[in-house]
Write an enzyme that holds these catalytic residues in place. Structure first.
Site, PDB file in Angstrom:
ATOM      1  N   ASP A  39     -26.984  47.273  25.702  1.00  0.00           N
ATOM      2  CA  ASP A  39     -25.555  47.448  26.011  1.00  0.00           C
ATOM      3  C   ASP A  39     -25.408  48.391  27.193  1.00  0.00           C
ATOM      4  O   ASP A  39     -25.627  49.595  27.054  1.00  0.00           O
ATOM      5  CB  ASP A  39     -24.865  48.006  24.752  1.00  0.00           C
ATOM      6  N   ASP A  47     -25.012  43.121  26.857  1.00  0.00           N
ATOM      7  CA  ASP A  47     -24.381  42.395  27.965  1.00  0.00           C
ATOM      8  C   ASP A  47     -25.417  42.031  29.022  1.00  0.00           C
ATOM      9  O   ASP A  47     -26.580  42.448  28.948  1.00  0.00           O
ATOM     10  CB  ASP A  47     -23.237  43.231  28.551  1.00  0.00           C
ATOM     11  N   ASP A 220     -28.214  23.236  22.684  1.00  0.00           N
ATOM     12  CA  ASP A 220     -27.764  23.574  21.339  1.00  0.00           C
ATOM     13  C   ASP A 220     -27.421  22.304  20.556  1.00  0.00           C
ATOM     14  O   ASP A 220     -26.774  21.394  21.077  1.00  0.00           O
ATOM     15  CB  ASP A 220     -26.506  24.449  21.463  1.00  0.00           C
ATOM     16  N   GLU A 279     -32.861  22.000  20.725  1.00  0.00           N
ATOM     17  CA  GLU A 279     -32.734  22.562  19.385  1.00  0.00           C
ATOM     18  C   GLU A 279     -32.378  21.384  18.493  1.00  0.00           C
ATOM     19  O   GLU A 279     -31.219  20.992  18.394  1.00  0.00           O
ATOM     20  CB  GLU A 279     -31.634  23.624  19.307  1.00  0.00           C
TER      21      GLU A 279
HETATM   22  C1  GLC Z   1     -27.127  26.328  16.892  1.00  0.00           C
HETATM   23  C2  GLC Z   1     -27.150  27.785  17.237  1.00  0.00           C
HETATM   24  C3  GLC Z   1     -26.389  28.526  16.191  1.00  0.00           C
HETATM   25  C4  GLC Z   1     -24.969  28.024  16.177  1.00  0.00           C
HETATM   26  C5  GLC Z   1     -24.912  26.508  16.017  1.00  0.00           C
HETATM   27  C6  GLC Z   1     -23.572  25.962  16.361  1.00  0.00           C
HETATM   28  O1  GLC Z   1     -27.774  26.042  15.712  1.00  0.00           O
HETATM   29  O2  GLC Z   1     -28.470  28.228  17.371  1.00  0.00           O
HETATM   30  O3  GLC Z   1     -26.420  29.910  16.370  1.00  0.00           O
HETATM   31  O4  GLC Z   1     -24.271  28.605  15.130  1.00  0.00           O
HETATM   32  O5  GLC Z   1     -25.825  25.875  16.878  1.00  0.00           O
HETATM   33  O6  GLC Z   1     -23.364  25.979  17.748  1.00  0.00           O
END
Ligand code: GLC
Length: 548
Positions: A39, A47, A220, A279
């Site tokens: 921070d 940040d 994501d 992900e």
């Molecule tokens: C992914 C992210 C997580 C978030 C989710 C919704 O799993 O890593 O932190 O809550 O997507 O965007």
């Protein structure tokens, strides 16, 4: 819903550009959860200038790249994964100029930078959703999201039985009676990826950040954008238990791969090997590997490795299966032990001294495996999950699920230096989550002064990994070992300049000491070991690298 075995396109893999550096195939990438890293502004929240100020620490640690979690304009219903403006920075984290300075600073130190892109949903405060809310059913504004009439005579029941990952129904009603889908919080409406405008908008967003100089994206919920036609019911409640383990009509649909193919073309149209990492929570390693077929993304997090118990046979199975499925599509395996969504692995592996011992051994295992590896901030310090955060601090929307999977405990800010909280995290307001006083001995400064620390182990392992020709991309060869152990060698491949050099790795995941063959000189161990004439005695939960 078709979820057949996906064909591997291995022949296309061999056409990958010859001579390209392919940095990502063996990169170690450090995950920065911005809110909790450093921070600089004194408001208790990490940040971008804070991240920049600590870049020398990351360079010295010896990683190749950073992945920075979302810093875009957001009401923070899901701490930035609810994006209201994808092309600007939230004032909480800084400015666009700060991103530029951070990227430039990282590049000057030889570190690449990847950023998050959040395509499955926006914030409910995104201009598009505000327009959709104000517009009429059937309008072009609503067609950017997944909006439906409800069931029942008066439409007062949700359109289907889908549940939010954070608990409760995945549908929320609009004032005029229609319902919108949100697979996560109600402040995160799902976009409609059957709408061409959505595709065009995200291509523009990717270009914006690529033009600014980022080296790639962590995508994501990369398994979420396509929904099964007709939005069929799942047919059961308790869908949270099925996430990443069973087929669901809203995740890992085959059609989602079309998006990744388009994005790969876009990434490849830029120079400098910009990457995409998925992900993707999918039921099998094979279905995860599908996200890394040669014309899709470069990497996908290996969540089956992350969720495996600390047990030799389970670990060996998942390693073999991951290497097999990654190789079938010509991609590197991508190892990960922790992130901002899961309990830290020191705690998952049993906590306390034993959990830490196992986590240290797991680090040597992970960094010896072929492919790329991710390090979640604080794992290099051996941080445990904080399990006793006072209730008034629990902010994660996943707490709604009520199954104890809330994610605040893995997001506690990093301890940098000094004898008491906030340990150099920031100089102003108290950190947004309290840092345990007991982390005094776990600070970066304390561990830097201790050659036996977990930080020293990571630094040394990463140094060896950079220098040893047998580590990184390639293959492994298993050796026979006593029950409860993992034993393998990595061999330098042709062209590495170190032909014939071997690195051996032995991991004792059993509860008793074992004697293993280690025909070479011990290089690095995660705990005390005793070597004698080509053998090594490994205590429980200990790993060793040897050189031959
Ligand atoms: C992914 C992210 C997580 C978030 C989710 C919704 O799993 O890593 O932190 O809550 O997507 O965007």
């Amino acid at each position: 819903m078709t979820q057949d075995t996906l064909p591997a396109t291995a022949e296309a893999a061999s056409t990958a550009p010859a001579g390209a550096a392919r940095w990502w195939r063996d990169a170690v990438i450090y995950q920065v959860y911005v809110r909790s890293f450093a921070d600089s502004g004194g408001d208790g929240v990490g940040d971008l200038p804070g991240v920049r100020s600590r870049l020398p620490y990351l360079a010295e640690l010896g990683v190749d790249a950073l992945w920075i979690t979302p810093f875009y304009v957001s009401p923070m219903a899901d701490f930035g994964y609810d994006v209201a403006d994808h092309r600007d920075v939230d004032p909480l984290f800084g400015t666009i100029a700060d991103v530029r300075a951070l990227v430039a600073g990282a590049h000057a130190l030889g570190l690449r930078v990847i950023v998050d892109v959040v395509p499955n949903h926006t914030s409910d405060r995104h201009a598009w959703f505000e327009a959709a809310r104000a517009a009429a059913p059937g309008s072009a504004e609503r067609a950017r999201y997944i909006v439906r009439d409800g069931r029942g005579p008066d439409g007062s029941l949700p359109p289907n039985d889908w549940e939010s990952v954070f608990g409760g129904p995945a549908w929320t009603r609009l004032p005029d009676g229609q319902w919108y889908l949100h697979l996560f919080a109600s402040g995160q409406p799902d976009l409609n990826w059957e709408n061409a405008e959505v595709h065009a908008e995200f291509e523009g967003i990717l270009r914006f950040w690529l033009d600014l100089g980022v080296d790639g994206f962590r995508v994501d919920v990369a398994h979420g954008m396509a929904k099964a036609p007709g939005l069929p019911d799942v047919g059961r409640a308790g869908q949270a238990e099925m996430l990443g383990t069973a087929a669901l009509p809203y995740f890992d649909q085959d059609a989602v791969h079309d998006v990744h193919r388009a994005w790969r073309r876009l990434l490849d149209s830029y120079g400098g090997e910009r990457i995409g990492v998925a992900e993707a929570w999918a039921p099998t390693p094979e279905r995860i590997a599908a996200y890394t077929r040669p014309d899709e993304l470069h990497q996908a997090f290996n969540f089956h490795y992350l969720t495996a118990p600390w047990e030799a046979s389970a670990l060996r199975d998942v390693v073999e299966e991951s290497l097999r499925t990654a190789e079938a599509v010509g991609a590197p395996a991508t190892w990960v032990l922790s992130n901002h969504d899961v309990k830290r692995h020191v705690t998952r592996y049993g906590g306390g001294e034993r959990g830490l011992r196992r986590a240290r051994a797991a680090a040597l295992l992970t960094l010896a495996l072929p492919g790329s590896a991710y390090v979640y901030q604080g794992e290099e310090l051996g941080l445990p999950e904080v399990l006793d955060l006072p209730a008034e601090f629990l902010r994660d929307p996943q707490h709604l699920r009520g199954d104890g999977t809330g994610r605040d405990g893995c997001r506690v800010p990093l301890p940098w230096e000094g004898d008491e909280p906030p340990f150099g995290f920031g100089a102003g307001a108290a950190p947004w989550l309290p840092i345990p006083a007991g982390w005094r001995d776990l600070t970066v400064a304390a561990q830097s002064a201790d050659p036996g620390s977990t930080l020293a182990l990571y630094r040394e392992a990463l140094r060896i990994r950079r220098e040893h020709p047998a580590l990184g991309d390639g293959r492994l060869r298993w050796l026979p070992g006593p029950p409860g152990t993992l034993l393998f060698v990595r061999e330098a491949e042709g062209g590495s300049g170190g032909e014939g050099r071997l690195l051996g790795c032995a991991v004792n995941a059993s509860g008793r000491p074992v004697r293993v063959p280690a025909p070479g000189s011990p290089l690095l161990a995660s705990g005390p070991v005793r070597a004698d004439g080509g053998h090594v005695e490994l205590p429980p939960d200990t790993a060793l690298w040897w050189d031959a």
